[in-house]
Design a protein around this motif. Structure first.
Motif, PDB file in Angstrom:
ATOM      1  N   THR A 188       0.792  -1.707  -0.321  1.00  0.00           N
ATOM      2  CA  THR A 188      -0.185  -0.386  -0.160  1.00  0.00           C
ATOM      3  C   THR A 188       0.763   1.371  -0.297  1.00  0.00           C
ATOM      4  OG1 THR A 188      -1.823  -1.223   1.031  1.00  0.00           O
ATOM      5  CG2 THR A 188      -1.473   1.369   1.275  1.00  0.00           C
ATOM      6  N   GLU A 189       1.881   1.551   0.996  1.00  0.00           N
ATOM      7  CA  GLU A 189       3.300   2.645   0.460  1.00  0.00           C
ATOM      8  C   GLU A 189       3.357   2.585  -0.561  1.00  0.00           C
ATOM      9  OE1 GLU A 189       3.020   4.965   3.264  1.00  0.00           O
ATOM     10  OE2 GLU A 189       1.795   3.602   4.307  1.00  0.00           O
ATOM     11  N   ALA A 190       3.849   1.587  -0.399  1.00  0.00           N
ATOM     12  CA  ALA A 190       4.842   1.839  -2.149  1.00  0.00           C
ATOM     13  C   ALA A 190       3.585   2.343  -3.044  1.00  0.00           C
ATOM     14  CB  ALA A 190       5.106   0.468  -2.650  1.00  0.00           C
ATOM     15  N   LYS A 191       2.432   1.437  -3.557  1.00  0.00           N
ATOM     16  CA  LYS A 191       1.846   2.613  -4.480  1.00  0.00           C
ATOM     17  C   LYS A 191       0.867   3.915  -4.140  1.00  0.00           C
ATOM     18  CE  LYS A 191      -1.447  -1.873  -5.163  1.00  0.00           C
ATOM     19  NZ  LYS A 191      -2.330  -2.473  -5.242  1.00  0.00           N
ATOM     20  N   LYS A 192       1.098   4.252  -2.461  1.00  0.00           N
ATOM     21  CA  LYS A 192       0.932   6.255  -2.130  1.00  0.00           C
ATOM     22  C   LYS A 192       1.789   6.926  -3.389  1.00  0.00           C
ATOM     23  CE  LYS A 192      -1.585   5.138   2.220  1.00  0.00           C
ATOM     24  NZ  LYS A 192      -1.786   6.145   3.541  1.00  0.00           N
ATOM     25  N   SER A 193       3.880   6.102  -3.229  1.00  0.00           N
ATOM     26  CA  SER A 193       4.847   6.908  -2.923  1.00  0.00           C
ATOM     27  C   SER A 193       4.669   6.698  -4.391  1.00  0.00           C
ATOM     28  CB  SER A 193       6.081   6.206  -2.645  1.00  0.00           C
ATOM     29  OG  SER A 193       5.960   6.031  -1.230  1.00  0.00           O
ATOM     30  N   GLY A 194       4.210   5.864  -5.415  1.00  0.00           N
ATOM     31  CA  GLY A 194       3.456   5.641  -7.352  1.00  0.00           C
ATOM     32  C   GLY A 194       4.630   5.032  -7.162  1.00  0.00           C
ATOM     33  N   PHE A 195       5.228   3.268  -6.752  1.00  0.00           N
ATOM     34  CA  PHE A 195       5.750   2.420  -7.111  1.00  0.00           C
ATOM     35  C   PHE A 195       5.060   0.870  -6.793  1.00  0.00           C
ATOM     36  CE2 PHE A 195       8.787   5.631  -5.285  1.00  0.00           C
ATOM     37  CZ  PHE A 195       9.251   6.043  -6.274  1.00  0.00           C
TER      38      PHE A 195
END
Length: 245
Positions: A152-159
């Motif tokens: 989830t945190e990766a997706k929030k950062s665009g990764f």
């Protein structure tokens, strides 16, 4: 491993201090114009001074004391005299070793010199996600929650996350149960080692039999700590690597 005696905790602290310090010193030693082989040999000398043995070399016959991956290499990069470090390179160093029957593992990605290729956001995302994941690990926490947090945190950062590279248990061997501590939500594993990418979700092996790259190209960062899970807050055994500084 489950630590049941003070001597076991002492043993894990010692080897974790060694691999953490080795990673920190190698990161500081890396310079433009240096080969990855020279950097690896420097790290090997540090391990030898402590009386420690390189884990990938001892366990798998890996052709180096540490794994040094540069730019589009995701993991398991082979140190080589032909790989010369350049300004702005994205570098990952993974150091694991054994001392007196105890094993520890850590790694970190960083940009060499000026960030002329804009890799720093990917590096920062990986470091920050690892910190959040570790801060949420304790006895009783569902393993799937940690994997979900990382993805989830990766997706929030665009990764994205690399789904077939993972953390693992460590202690009396380099790899112990749980064997696959993944970077996404699953029912049976916990995630404490980040593999954050720009484009790819799967790592594939090159013809050298070791080096991994992303299946869709792009770049990958990795940050890793060896930790002791407790009922309260986790103890970061490899804090000497200073990857969050």
């Amino acid at each position: 491993m489950s630590i049941t005696k003070e001597s076991e905790l002492t043993g894990m602290k010692k080897i974790s201090e060694v691999v953490g310090t080795t990673l920190k010193l190698m990161r500081e030693y890396a310079k433009v114009g240096m080969s990855t082989k020279e950097l690896d040999e420097y790290g090997g000398e540090i391990l030898k001074r402590y009386g420690a043995k390189s884990a990938p070399y001892e366990t798998y016959g890996f052709p180096g004391y540490s794994c040094i991956s540069i730019n589009k290499e995701a993991a398991h990069g082979i140190p080589s005299n032909k790989k010369i470090l350049k300004e702005g390179d994205l570098i990952n160093i993974d150091v694991s070793a054994e001392l007196n029957g105890f094993w520890s593992d850590n790694g970190g990605s960083f940009v060499l010199g000026k960030d002329i290729h804009n890799h720093q956001p990917l590096v920062d995302a990986s470091k920050n996600i690892l910190r959040k994941a570790i801060n949420n690990i304790k006895g009783g926490v569902r393993i799937s929650e940690i994997g979900y947090l990382i993805e989830t945190e990766a997706k929030k950062s665009g990764f994205k996350v690399i789904r077939n590279l993972a953390g693992h248990g460590v202690g009396r061997n380099l790899h112990e149960e749980p064997e696959n501590i993944l970077n996404y939500s699953v029912k049976t594993k916990v995630a404490i080692e980040t593999f954050i990418s720009t484009h790819s979700t799967v790592a594939v092996e090159l013809n050298d039999g070791w080096t991994l790259v992303g299946n869709k190209g792009g770049y990958v960062t990795q940050h890793e700590h060896t930790i002791l899970v407790t009922d309260n807050y986790p103890v970061i055994l490899t804090a000497s690597n200073e990857i969050w500084n």
